[in-house]
Scaffold this motif. Sequence first.
Motif, PDB file in Angstrom:
ATOM      1  N   ASP A  39      41.843  38.593  42.086  1.00  0.00           N
ATOM      2  CA  ASP A  39      42.823  39.464  42.741  1.00  0.00           C
ATOM      3  C   ASP A  39      44.044  38.633  43.139  1.00  0.00           C
ATOM      4  N   LEU A  40      45.144  39.309  43.455  1.00  0.00           N
ATOM      5  CA  LEU A  40      46.419  38.626  43.641  1.00  0.00           C
ATOM      6  C   LEU A  40      46.460  37.790  44.911  1.00  0.00           C
ATOM      7  N   ALA A  95      44.640  34.708  44.314  1.00  0.00           N
ATOM      8  CA  ALA A  95      45.415  33.844  43.423  1.00  0.00           C
ATOM      9  C   ALA A  95      46.455  33.059  44.216  1.00  0.00           C
ATOM     10  N   ASP A  99      45.878  36.165  37.602  1.00  0.00           N
ATOM     11  CA  ASP A  99      45.122  37.222  38.285  1.00  0.00           C
ATOM     12  C   ASP A  99      44.602  38.208  37.250  1.00  0.00           C
ATOM     13  N   ASN A 118      42.651  40.683  38.056  1.00  0.00           N
ATOM     14  CA  ASN A 118      42.476  41.957  38.754  1.00  0.00           C
ATOM     15  C   ASN A 118      41.115  42.575  38.406  1.00  0.00           C
TER      16      ASN A 118
END
Length: 427
Positions: free
Chosen positions: A14-15, A18, A53, A55
Amino acid sequence: MKATSKGMIVIADDLTGANDTGVQFARQGMHTEVLLNDAALNATATADIIVVDTNSRAVPAPEAYARVQQAAQKAAAAGFGQYYKKLDSTLRGNVGMEIKAILDLNLHDFALVMPAFPKNGRITVGGNYLLNGAPLSTTEIARDPKTPVYETMLPELLRKQTGLKVGHIDFADISQGQEGIVQALRRHLNDGCRIISSDAWQDEHFLIVAQAAASLSEKILWSGSAGLAEVLPQLFHWAAEPETRQPAFVIAGSVSSVTRGQVEQLVASGYEMIELKVAGYLSWQAGQPHPTLQQVQQALSAGRRIVLVSGYKADTVQQTQTAGEKLGMSQVAVGEKVAQILGWIGAEILRAQDISGVVLTGGDTAVAVCNALGVTGIRVLEEVTPAIPLGAMTTREGKQLLVVTKAGAFGAPDALVKAVKKLEQRR
């Protein structure tokens, strides 16, 4: 990105993860970029660290496997030398499956898994993953609406998610030091484990375990949160050379209880206190030898951070006043003599030593130091904390110094700590 000694791909699910891992490299002087997907990942990238990322935290396990493996394949084609699988520090998501996705490419001998983050209350002890002291499966993470975690034992969670044999480095191994960790790693590898997790309840555990692992293989899939990532630049000697910062010098001439408390916090932060004993030197004259001057000079030359105080202890103040009375000196005269000695010692130190700046606490002390240095004015530059200014001054000989002045009975408990940090940063 072309293969270099620095090249590392970080694959996060996920961001926010990251970013919080990428910053561990960036703050050590490494060019770090975060990509929202692997589309921009190619051999011409110039960053030292690329964070991708995928996701994939909340998607089904097969989809997470595919996304991560695709990112790892592109990283291999781009020539990355090291791989880091970013894991959520509460073990949410497809932790095991994403590690397996990279291992299945046969780029690595094994994965070292250390998701703990002690700074944020996430630790692993005896394989048990604890969040602020509570078993993970008993916390709100077990009720997460998207990615609940029901397993507290880290190696068991990895085994269930991957179907692979998992070894674990526990507190008994770590307590034996690096050699004990190496022996445990060898034992697990000989037993066919391609995933080895590890306890970590203190920050120093990351480096010692990573060093042990690196002594056995150059092809390790590093797997963890920001805690493990933070030590890798040191492990690989990637960290930029730290800027040499000269210490600040603090002269605290105030007998205020406020200043005493501020000095206590300064000492707790790593400063060493040297107390000027004035009672025996009330007849001293400028230019005469003084043992405190020599003591401070030696300490600063050795790289120690020093705060010079007078009247720090109540009995010292009383002894000085009693000594003054015997010499027929008023309390005002005694105070002036203390300021004179502090001013002369401070000036001698500031002329000779290479320091980032000086903090002067107490109005009489500040004036005495400035007069002894031949300073005729201070240029105000900025505020350290409310009503505590930082300025610049020039000595009689032309030496420029940064200076923070603070009234004795003034400021928050951490005022001196903030002042010395500001001086070192400005330098």
